[in-house]
Write an enzyme that holds these catalytic residues in place. Structure first.
Site, PDB file in Angstrom:
ATOM      1  CG  ASP A  51      -1.892  -0.966   1.364  1.00 37.08           C
ATOM      2  OD1 ASP A  51      -2.364  -1.795   0.178  1.00 37.08           O
ATOM      3  OD2 ASP A  51      -2.505  -1.191   2.359  1.00 37.08           O
ATOM      4  N   GLY A  76      -3.128  -5.786   1.052  1.00 38.20           N
ATOM      5  CA  GLY A  76      -4.087  -6.592   0.139  1.00 38.20           C
ATOM      6  C   GLY A  76      -5.069  -7.139   1.138  1.00 38.20           C
ATOM      7  CG  ASN A  90      -4.696  -6.139   4.787  1.00 42.51           C
ATOM      8  OD1 ASN A  90      -3.599  -5.878   4.816  1.00 42.51           O
ATOM      9  ND2 ASN A  90      -5.503  -5.082   4.190  1.00 42.51           N
ATOM     10  N   GLY A 105     -20.241   0.021  10.014  1.00 44.42           N
ATOM     11  CA  GLY A 105     -19.555   1.352  10.695  1.00 44.42           C
ATOM     12  C   GLY A 105     -19.576   1.348  12.029  1.00 44.42           C
ATOM     13  CB  ALA A 106     -20.187   4.447  13.886  1.00 41.89           C
ATOM     14  CG  ASP A 130      -9.184  -6.203   5.094  1.00 42.01           C
ATOM     15  OD1 ASP A 130     -10.034  -6.846   4.741  1.00 42.01           O
ATOM     16  OD2 ASP A 130      -8.326  -5.464   4.454  1.00 42.01           O
ATOM     17  CB  SER A 133      -4.133  -0.138  11.935  1.00 40.43           C
ATOM     18  OG  SER A 133      -4.913  -0.834  10.877  1.00 40.43           O
TER      19      SER A 133
END
Length: 307
Positions: A11, A37, A41, A217-218, A248, A287
């Protein structure tokens, strides 16, 4: 064990004030090269979440390959079944704005050469949890899923990026994980047309007799079973730095918890926490959280409820 069949990339991460509109050039102060990828990941996320993992895919014989593999090696992921091909290692250009939102463009490169035939028969069986995505040739995915089901493997497909899934393949899956847009796109291919991602996921679950998990999401995530039952899990209250890799991390965390024998409700909790924690740091693989970090935050997540 978990065996991931999928993509490996490098990346190119660029921080920007805002994401570019069509025809617009946006300047960033610099860039960072990190491994990525979706396949890689998810393999790394599962390994960091405590699972034994093997990765099957393709890389190029170029200097970028080492960048793509470094973190996987450090996490103890089995890379002995990777193929080295003449195409260059896959590359993704990722722009991330101040709010953590992103634009991603992927040059598939070596990932286009990944073949189901690379997957050894010895790794197919009831002990295997097979994890796939949609960044390698789709026909190879379908071929491998059919083989795996004959051998009794458990199968998890993260249909990202979204594309139509053959009806017979959908029925072979144990779990289908999608985000809101992917749920609606895949449902539309089955003539299920709705703007409600939950309704799309519920209809897909019924059509395929498969557990469909849609990330929200949230708002967390919801799981819809072929039986008609459903579960909902919330999300940690965080301020995102970068959402790249969150999906991921969710998939890898879910796979690792499932492979340890956790039930669906518990696996959803591990996945939701893992996805949230991945938003706290820039980059995809840098992360991805460790199991100890996930378990430390489980108590902060509300209990799983009926969706």
């Amino acid at each position: 064990m978990i065996v991931v069949f999928g993509s490996l990339n490098v990346d190119v991460m660029i921080a920007v004030d805002h994401l570019p509109s069509p025809g617009e050039t946006v300047l960033g102060p610099g860039y960072e090269l990190t491994a990525g990828g979706k396949g890689a990941n998810q393999a790394l996320a599962a390994a960091r979440a405590g699972a034994k993992v093997a990765m099957i895919g393709s890389i190029g014989g170029d200097p970028l390959a080492e960048t793509a593999l470094k973190d996987l090696r450090a996490a103890g992921v089995d890379l002995s079944h990777l193929a080295t091909v003449t195409d260059p290692t896959g590359l993704a250009a990722i722009c991330v704005d101040k709010g953590g939102e992103n634009h991603v463009v992927v040059a598939s490169g070596a990932n286009r050469r990944t073949k189901a035939a690379q997957f050894p028969e010895a790794l197919l069986g009831p002990q295997t949890l097979l994890v796939l995505q949609m960044e390698v040739p789709h026909g190879e995915n379908w071929s491998l899923i059919r083989r795996a089901k004959e051998k009794g493997a458990r199968i998890l497909l993260n249909a990202a990026p979204a594309a139509p899934i053959p009806s017979d393949v959908l029925k072979l899956l144990d779990w289908l994980i999608v985000n809101e847009n992917e749920a609606k796109q895949i449902a539309a291919a089955f003539d299920i047309r709705t703007e409600d991602a939950r309704m799309a996921a519920r209809a897909l679950a019924k059509a395929g007799g498969v557990t469909v998990i849609v990330t929200l999401g949230a708002a967390g995530a919801a799981a819809f079973l072929g039986s008609g039952d459903s579960l909902s899990v919330g999300a940690l209250a965080i301020t995102p730095v970068d959402t790249v890799g969150a999906g991921d991390s969710f998939v890898g965390g879910f796979a690792a918890a499932t492979d340890r024998g956790r039930d669906l409700a518990d696996a959803l909790r591990y996945a939701s926490v893992g996805g949230a924690l991945a938003c706290l740091h820039p980059g995809a693989q840098p992360s991805l959280p460790m199991l100890v970090a996930i378990e430390a935050c489980l108590a902060d997540l509300p209990a799983v409820q009926s969706a």
